[in-house]
Write a protein that holds these residues in place. Structure first.
Motif, mmCIF file in Angstrom:
data_model
loop_
_atom_site.group_PDB
_atom_site.id
_atom_site.type_symbol
_atom_site.label_atom_id
_atom_site.label_comp_id
_atom_site.label_asym_id
_atom_site.label_seq_id
_atom_site.Cartn_x
_atom_site.Cartn_y
_atom_site.Cartn_z
ATOM 1 N N CYS A 114 0.835 -1.211 0.000
ATOM 2 C CA CYS A 114 0.000 0.000 0.000
ATOM 3 C C CYS A 114 0.863 1.252 0.000
ATOM 4 O O CYS A 114 1.946 1.260 0.591
ATOM 5 C CB CYS A 114 -0.897 0.029 1.242
ATOM 6 S SG CYS A 114 -2.239 -1.158 1.198
ATOM 7 N N PRO A 115 0.393 2.319 -0.643
ATOM 8 C CA PRO A 115 1.130 3.587 -0.601
ATOM 9 C C PRO A 115 1.296 4.060 0.844
ATOM 10 O O PRO A 115 0.450 3.801 1.700
ATOM 11 C CB PRO A 115 0.227 4.554 -1.379
ATOM 12 C CG PRO A 115 -0.641 3.687 -2.219
ATOM 13 C CD PRO A 115 -0.820 2.409 -1.462
ATOM 14 N N ALA A 116 2.388 4.771 1.105
ATOM 15 C CA ALA A 116 2.700 5.240 2.459
ATOM 16 C C ALA A 116 1.575 6.081 3.042
ATOM 17 O O ALA A 116 1.308 6.019 4.243
ATOM 18 C CB ALA A 116 4.003 6.042 2.432
ATOM 19 N N GLU A 117 0.895 6.871 2.179
ATOM 20 C CA GLU A 117 -0.179 7.735 2.665
ATOM 21 C C GLU A 117 -1.330 6.922 3.246
ATOM 22 O O GLU A 117 -1.990 7.353 4.197
ATOM 23 C CB GLU A 117 -0.713 8.618 1.522
ATOM 24 C CG GLU A 117 0.302 9.574 0.949
ATOM 25 C CD GLU A 117 1.150 8.950 -0.150
ATOM 26 O OE1 GLU A 117 1.958 9.680 -0.743
ATOM 27 O OE2 GLU A 117 1.033 7.742 -0.420
ATOM 28 N N LEU A 118 -1.611 5.744 2.679
ATOM 29 C CA LEU A 118 -2.666 4.872 3.197
ATOM 30 C C LEU A 118 -2.185 4.076 4.405
ATOM 31 O O LEU A 118 -2.903 3.918 5.387
ATOM 32 C CB LEU A 118 -3.178 3.937 2.102
ATOM 33 C CG LEU A 118 -3.787 4.607 0.873
ATOM 34 C CD1 LEU A 118 -4.310 3.552 -0.100
ATOM 35 C CD2 LEU A 118 -4.892 5.571 1.243
ATOM 36 N N LYS A 119 -0.948 3.579 4.323
ATOM 37 C CA LYS A 119 -0.369 2.824 5.448
ATOM 38 C C LYS A 119 -0.383 3.651 6.727
ATOM 39 O O LYS A 119 -0.669 3.140 7.805
ATOM 40 C CB LYS A 119 1.076 2.425 5.132
ATOM 41 C CG LYS A 119 1.232 1.173 4.332
ATOM 42 C CD LYS A 119 2.713 0.853 4.228
ATOM 43 C CE LYS A 119 2.950 -0.313 3.298
ATOM 44 N NZ LYS A 119 4.378 -0.562 3.077
ATOM 45 N N ALA A 120 -0.057 4.927 6.602
ATOM 46 C CA ALA A 120 0.021 5.807 7.774
ATOM 47 C C ALA A 120 -1.310 5.902 8.508
ATOM 48 O O ALA A 120 -1.352 6.199 9.703
ATOM 49 C CB ALA A 120 0.476 7.209 7.351
ATOM 50 N N ASN A 121 -2.412 5.615 7.804
ATOM 51 C CA ASN A 121 -3.745 5.699 8.407
ATOM 52 C C ASN A 121 -4.424 4.336 8.522
ATOM 53 O O ASN A 121 -5.621 4.255 8.783
ATOM 54 C CB ASN A 121 -4.620 6.643 7.572
ATOM 55 C CG ASN A 121 -4.192 8.082 7.713
ATOM 56 O OD1 ASN A 121 -4.693 8.789 8.571
ATOM 57 N ND2 ASN A 121 -3.259 8.519 6.888
ATOM 58 N N ASN A 122 -3.662 3.244 8.281
ATOM 59 C CA ASN A 122 -4.206 1.877 8.339
ATOM 60 C C ASN A 122 -5.398 1.680 7.405
ATOM 61 O O ASN A 122 -6.370 1.000 7.751
ATOM 62 C CB ASN A 122 -4.584 1.503 9.775
ATOM 63 C CG ASN A 122 -3.376 1.471 10.684
ATOM 64 O OD1 ASN A 122 -2.336 0.931 10.316
ATOM 65 N ND2 ASN A 122 -3.500 2.074 11.848
ATOM 66 N N VAL A 123 -5.338 2.284 6.210
ATOM 67 C CA VAL A 123 -6.399 2.133 5.211
ATOM 68 C C VAL A 123 -5.971 1.033 4.246
ATOM 69 O O VAL A 123 -4.896 1.106 3.646
ATOM 70 C CB VAL A 123 -6.638 3.454 4.451
ATOM 71 C CG1 VAL A 123 -7.662 3.259 3.336
ATOM 72 C CG2 VAL A 123 -7.112 4.541 5.416
ATOM 73 N N PRO A 124 -6.793 -0.024 4.069
ATOM 74 C CA PRO A 124 -6.415 -1.124 3.179
ATOM 75 C C PRO A 124 -6.453 -0.696 1.716
ATOM 76 O O PRO A 124 -7.187 0.213 1.347
ATOM 77 C CB PRO A 124 -7.485 -2.187 3.463
ATOM 78 C CG PRO A 124 -8.654 -1.422 3.965
ATOM 79 C CD PRO A 124 -8.109 -0.230 4.683
ATOM 80 N N CYS A 125 -5.642 -1.364 0.887
ATOM 81 C CA CYS A 125 -5.624 -1.010 -0.528
ATOM 82 C C CYS A 125 -5.809 -2.219 -1.440
ATOM 83 O O CYS A 125 -5.729 -2.095 -2.659
ATOM 84 C CB CYS A 125 -4.341 -0.259 -0.874
ATOM 85 S SG CYS A 125 -2.859 -1.242 -0.688
ATOM 86 N N THR A 126 -6.053 -3.396 -0.889
ATOM 87 C CA THR A 126 -6.389 -4.573 -1.697
ATOM 88 C C THR A 126 -7.587 -5.270 -1.063
ATOM 89 O O THR A 126 -7.860 -5.096 0.129
ATOM 90 C CB THR A 126 -5.200 -5.568 -1.766
ATOM 91 O OG1 THR A 126 -4.846 -5.976 -0.447
ATOM 92 C CG2 THR A 126 -4.000 -4.952 -2.468
ATOM 93 N N CYS A 127 -8.295 -6.059 -1.861
ATOM 94 C CA CYS A 127 -9.514 -6.709 -1.364
ATOM 95 C C CYS A 127 -9.232 -7.699 -0.246
ATOM 96 O O CYS A 127 -10.049 -7.867 0.655
ATOM 97 C CB CYS A 127 -10.248 -7.397 -2.513
ATOM 98 S SG CYS A 127 -11.100 -6.235 -3.613
ATOM 99 N N ASP A 128 -8.055 -8.364 -0.291
ATOM 100 C CA ASP A 128 -7.782 -9.359 0.756
ATOM 101 C C ASP A 128 -7.499 -8.712 2.110
ATOM 102 O O ASP A 128 -7.510 -9.395 3.134
ATOM 103 C CB ASP A 128 -6.646 -10.298 0.337
ATOM 104 C CG ASP A 128 -5.353 -9.572 0.029
ATOM 105 O OD1 ASP A 128 -5.385 -8.354 -0.212
ATOM 106 O OD2 ASP A 128 -4.300 -10.240 0.019
#
Length: 198
Positions: A114-128
């Motif tokens: 996941c992009p760092a911007e999403l990781k920093a907020n614990n936002v998932p970026c794949t369906c699994d």
């Protein structure tokens, strides 16, 4: 005199139709059907410049498990041209297209993560990694690259976008987000010095 009055009236009408003060982001799904809900969202600065840097803030929830049968995403984009809203066609997988969302996310992020911007907020970026819960994005900055070649004409204008999410197993729409806003050319020169130096 009549011509001047008509011109002023037409100018006011056009500004009301296209002159928004902020990027509009809203949930458009029936709450009874929503497996995915958008609680809030904002994009700054406005209008959005391409290329440029935007700050995105938002909150949403996944209300039930969706990964069993896969997810389809229908994107419908309209651009304001003259006095009409015109559908942007699907060309080379960009525009008003239909996507297998889980496959697209896997292609983009499975290998790189996941992009760092999403990781920093614990936002998932794949369906699994998409689990029921509430997810928030707190004022994260994203860099929008310059659009080149075939897509360069999309880099400025007024747009409306509908994103509709369908659960492939049940064939039911489970989420919808509506966006409206203006995109400007981030490379455009502004001010009186531009007329001298270009």
């Amino acid at each position: 005199m009549k011509f001047a009055g008509c011109t002023i009236l037409l100018s006011v009408f056009i500004s009301l139709c296209t002159g928004k003060q902020s990027f509009i982001i809203r949930d458009c799904e029936n709450p009874d059907n929503a497996a995915v809900s958008l609680k809030s969202g904002s994009v700054k600065p406005y209008p959005v410049a391409i290329p440029g840097i935007v700050t995105v803030t938002g909150s949403g929830s996944v209300n039930r498990n969706l990964t069993g049968g896969g997810l389809d995403l229908q994107v419908h984009i309209e651009r304001y041209v003259g006095f009409l809203w015109v559908t942007v066609p699907c060309i080379s997988d960009v525009g008003s297209c239909h996507y297998d969302l889980c496959n697209k996310l896997s292609e983009a992020f499975s290998a790189k993560g996941c992009p760092a911007e999403l990781k920093a907020n614990n936002v998932p970026c794949t369906c699994d990694t998409l689990k029921p819960g509430t997810y928030s994005l707190n004022a994260q900055k994203f860099t929008i690259p310059e659009l080149s070649g075939l897509y360069s004409w999309l880099a400025s204008g007024d747009y409306k976008v509908d994103l509709k999410l369908t659960d492939r197993a049940t064939k039911k729409q489970v989420g919808c987000v509506h966006l409206e806003g203006t995109i400007v050319d981030g490379n455009a020169c502004e001010g009186f010095l531009c007329s001298i130096f270009g």
